[in-house]
Design an enzyme around this catalytic site. Structure first.
Site, mmCIF file in Angstrom:
data_model
loop_
_atom_site.group_PDB
_atom_site.id
_atom_site.type_symbol
_atom_site.label_atom_id
_atom_site.label_comp_id
_atom_site.label_asym_id
_atom_site.label_seq_id
_atom_site.Cartn_x
_atom_site.Cartn_y
_atom_site.Cartn_z
ATOM 1 N N ALA A 15 67.766 55.650 35.546
ATOM 2 C CA ALA A 15 66.790 56.659 35.953
ATOM 3 C C ALA A 15 65.385 56.296 35.502
ATOM 4 O O ALA A 15 64.411 56.507 36.235
ATOM 5 C CB ALA A 15 67.179 58.026 35.403
ATOM 6 N N TRP A 62 75.666 48.118 23.868
ATOM 7 C CA TRP A 62 75.617 48.851 22.601
ATOM 8 C C TRP A 62 77.020 49.032 22.026
ATOM 9 O O TRP A 62 77.184 49.233 20.834
ATOM 10 C CB TRP A 62 74.957 50.214 22.791
ATOM 11 C CG TRP A 62 73.483 50.136 23.069
ATOM 12 C CD1 TRP A 62 72.845 50.396 24.247
ATOM 13 C CD2 TRP A 62 72.453 49.757 22.139
ATOM 14 N NE1 TRP A 62 71.492 50.201 24.115
ATOM 15 C CE2 TRP A 62 71.219 49.816 22.835
ATOM 16 C CE3 TRP A 62 72.447 49.381 20.797
ATOM 17 C CZ2 TRP A 62 70.000 49.513 22.220
ATOM 18 C CZ3 TRP A 62 71.236 49.077 20.197
ATOM 19 C CH2 TRP A 62 70.023 49.143 20.901
ATOM 20 N N ALA A 81 74.601 49.958 28.338
ATOM 21 C CA ALA A 81 73.860 48.720 28.547
ATOM 22 C C ALA A 81 72.635 48.617 27.653
ATOM 23 O O ALA A 81 71.899 49.582 27.470
ATOM 24 C CB ALA A 81 73.446 48.611 30.002
ATOM 25 N N VAL A 83 69.781 46.462 28.124
ATOM 26 C CA VAL A 83 69.024 45.535 28.959
ATOM 27 C C VAL A 83 68.204 46.366 29.941
ATOM 28 O O VAL A 83 68.567 47.498 30.260
ATOM 29 C CB VAL A 83 69.977 44.574 29.711
ATOM 30 C CG1 VAL A 83 70.876 45.329 30.685
ATOM 31 C CG2 VAL A 83 69.213 43.474 30.435
ATOM 32 N N SER A 88 72.820 50.210 35.450
ATOM 33 C CA SER A 88 72.763 49.622 36.790
ATOM 34 C C SER A 88 72.655 48.098 36.716
ATOM 35 O O SER A 88 72.878 47.409 37.719
ATOM 36 C CB SER A 88 71.595 50.199 37.584
ATOM 37 O OG SER A 88 70.353 49.710 37.115
ATOM 38 N N SER A 92 79.579 47.680 37.950
ATOM 39 C CA SER A 92 80.108 46.994 39.130
ATOM 40 C C SER A 92 79.385 47.405 40.400
ATOM 41 O O SER A 92 79.811 47.031 41.494
ATOM 42 C CB SER A 92 81.609 47.267 39.265
ATOM 43 O OG SER A 92 81.869 48.659 39.342
ATOM 44 N N TYR A 457 83.444 54.400 32.401
ATOM 45 C CA TYR A 457 82.127 54.232 31.784
ATOM 46 C C TYR A 457 81.083 55.166 32.427
ATOM 47 O O TYR A 457 79.986 54.751 32.786
ATOM 48 C CB TYR A 457 81.655 52.773 31.859
ATOM 49 C CG TYR A 457 82.639 51.797 31.262
ATOM 50 C CD1 TYR A 457 82.817 51.737 29.878
ATOM 51 C CD2 TYR A 457 83.400 50.952 32.057
ATOM 52 C CE1 TYR A 457 83.729 50.843 29.316
ATOM 53 C CE2 TYR A 457 84.319 50.064 31.503
ATOM 54 C CZ TYR A 457 84.474 50.018 30.121
ATOM 55 O OH TYR A 457 85.377 49.142 29.573
ATOM 56 N N HIS A 458 81.450 56.454 32.524
ATOM 57 C CA HIS A 458 80.566 57.431 33.143
ATOM 58 C C HIS A 458 80.272 58.610 32.208
ATOM 59 O O HIS A 458 80.315 59.763 32.641
ATOM 60 C CB HIS A 458 81.192 57.963 34.439
ATOM 61 C CG HIS A 458 81.370 56.936 35.497
ATOM 62 N ND1 HIS A 458 82.251 57.085 36.566
ATOM 63 C CD2 HIS A 458 80.791 55.707 35.669
ATOM 64 C CE1 HIS A 458 82.204 56.013 37.332
ATOM 65 N NE2 HIS A 458 81.331 55.162 36.808
ATOM 66 N N ASN A 502 81.418 57.710 41.433
ATOM 67 C CA ASN A 502 80.610 56.880 40.538
ATOM 68 C C ASN A 502 79.160 57.360 40.572
ATOM 69 O O ASN A 502 78.566 57.474 41.640
ATOM 70 C CB ASN A 502 80.702 55.421 40.971
ATOM 71 C CG ASN A 502 82.130 54.925 41.014
ATOM 72 O OD1 ASN A 502 82.942 55.406 41.807
ATOM 73 N ND2 ASN A 502 82.462 53.967 40.176
#
Length: 522
Positions: A15, A62, A81, A83, A88, A92, A457-458, A502
């Protein structure tokens, strides 16, 4: 080193990239986007979508442990993440618009302005759809947005057989993202990826093309310690953020003269709010933090999509090249529902990270179906472990604490087996490696699930938006943090309830909406 900008976006994720890019379209304002992780520019480990599974538990992650689970897999890790581009740049890239029913339910809870009719134009604004004819009842696909959406088109004979098998058990091949909510059906996924196999992530779509904007500064490697506030007025006002420099030797403050936008995600977002004194007062005092705003909903309402695994040896050679290895989605919702309660991802590679610990066999040539509970009723928390920003927070999803989730997951394993037993897969399905044919009763299946389940992973919903009448809604429907001025939250944490698909593209949509709110008010 301390600097001043009109807007400071804390978190260069899914975001945050959208917020920063859209705000900086106005040449009369200055915007700083801050990301704790490195840049992804020129980094093939990130940009090559086919390598996404290498990122789990890597230096770009992390890698949060979870608290011991009474009904779930206590060994599970939550990948978040580290990065530019956030998750995103790490996932995947499965691309869904949220079902109309999910968004309308948000509005029905008091989130004015968040109906599907009000949100769908922002999905259209962010995407360029490269394929798929528009259906008569579709909301309209984007044609000139920054994010490229396309349908996976790899040659995968096992996947083709799987779609035939789904047809045989009453799950017809059904197009996705047409405006119709798929309750029961299957198809190749749509992904936010370019035809050359690289990601069309939030960073590559929103930030890379705009790095030369003179009014947009992108700071990578700077980790947020706390948000800063001016407390001299009647209400505290956010003034920016205190950062630790990449060399870790000192702290710097950057000032936001107009607004600070927190886009650090559903785990680090509530963590940073609490470190800054916004959260449940009793908990803040327990860890030695002065209370700025008693906001009991910060870190509450953690929701996720728990994921199981049914894996088979393949009787024929599986593909050795793929766009992202998880290319088919299957919805097997219960009859009579408006949204699906059960979804699968089809994987054409071994997925044994949670089963080998318990002695389940694995193999090099396998495929799997991963049932996930799309409307999980179990809800957890994010809490601080200390007042030190270096320390990882306590993440307690409380998986399978609600009976509904157990029942759906058990049904998910049984339906997966039904699909695998269909004639179309006869030439592909070998030995069931996990959970194995010996697990048949509900008790045996749930014992397997409790020990070995994963997540899609949500994590979401930990700083939910809601009406003024909801004491557990830390932000209002314009994403403004209650109790302070000059601070908004824009990421997946603001969802009142996790959508049933997702959520990556929906999180970008949230960023688009946040920027729109700010620009309209300004």
């Amino acid at each position: 080193m301390d600097q001043e900008f009109d807007y400071v976006v804390v978190g260069g994720g899914t975001a945050g990239c959208a917020v920063a890019a859209r705000l900086s379209e106005d040449p009369d304002v200055t915007v700083c986007l801050v990301e704790a992780g490195p840049s992804d520019v020129g980094d093939d480990a990130i940009l090559d979508l086919s390598r996404w599974m290498e990122l789990l538990e890597s230096g770009y992650d992390w890698d949060y442990p979870i608290e011991p689970q009474e009904s779930g897999n206590s060994w599970m890790r939550h990948a978040r993440a580290k990065v530019l581009g956030g998750c995103s740049s790490h996932n995947s890239a499965i691309a869904f618009w949220a079902p109309r029913e999910n968004l309308d339910a948000w509005a029905a809870q008091g989130c004015d302005g968040w109906t599907a009719d009000e949100c769908y134009p922002f999905y259209k604004k962010l995407e360029t759809a490269l394929d798929g004819a528009e259906q008569a009842d579709a909301p309209g696909r984007g044609t000139d947005g920054p994010v490229t959406i396309r349908t996976v088109g790899d040659q995968d004979p096992c996947g083709e057989a799987l779609l035939e098998a789904c047809e045989e058990v009453g799950l017809p091949t059904t197009p996705f993202n047409t405006g119709r909510t798929v309750i029961r059906g299957a198809n190749w996924f749509q992904v936010n990826a370019n035809p050359d196999g690289t990601r069309s992530s939030a960073s590559t779509a929103y930030i890379h093309p705009n790095l030369d904007r003179p009014n947009l500064s992108v700071w990578t490697g700077y980790r947020a310690e706390k948000l800063t506030f001016d407390t001299s007025g009647e209400k505290p006002r956010a003034t920016g953020v205190r950062l630790r420099t990449p060399d870790q030797r000192r702290s710097v403050d950057i000032t936001a003269t107009r607004e600070t936008i927190l886009s650090a995600g559903a785990i680090d977002g509530p963590k940073l709010l609490m470190l800054s004194g916004i959260g449940p007062a009793e908990h803040l005092r327990e860890v030695g933090i002065d209370v700025l705003v008693d906001s009991p909903g910060v870190g509450e309402n953690l929701q996720d999509h728990p994921e199981g695994l049914v894996q088979w040896e393949a009787l024929q050679e599986m593909p050795v090249v793929s766009t992202q290895w998880w290319q088919i989605g299957i919805f097997a919702g219960s009859e009579g529902r408006e949204t699906p309660d059960l979804m699968y991802h089809y994987g054409s590679v071994p997925f044994d990270m949670n089963i080998v610990r318990y002695g389940y066999p694995t193999a090099d040539n396998t495929f799997c179906l991963t049932p996930n509970v799309t409307g999980a009723q179990s809800k957890g928390t994010v809490r601080l472990s200390s007042r030190d920003f270096h320390d990882k927070p306590k993440v307690d999803p409380r998986y399978f604490s609600h009976e509904h989730d157990r029942e759906v997951m058990i049904r998910g394993i049984r339906v997966a087996r039904e699909i695998a037993a269909s004639p179309a897969l006869k030439e592909w399905v070998g030995r069931e490696l996990a959970p194995g044919e010996s697990a048949q009763t509900d008790e045996e299946l749930f014992d397997y699930i409790r020990n070995t389940h994963n997540t899609v992973y949500h994590p979401s919903c930990t700083v939910k938006m809601g009406p003024d009448s909801d004491p557990l809604a830390p932000v209002d429907p314009q994403l403004r943090v209650r109790g302070v001025d000059g601070l908004r939250v824009a990421d997946g944490s603001i969802m009142p309830d996790l959508i049933t698909v997702n959520p990556c593209i929906t999180t970008m949509m949230i960023g688009e909406r946040c920027a729109d709110f700010i620009r309209r008010e300004a």
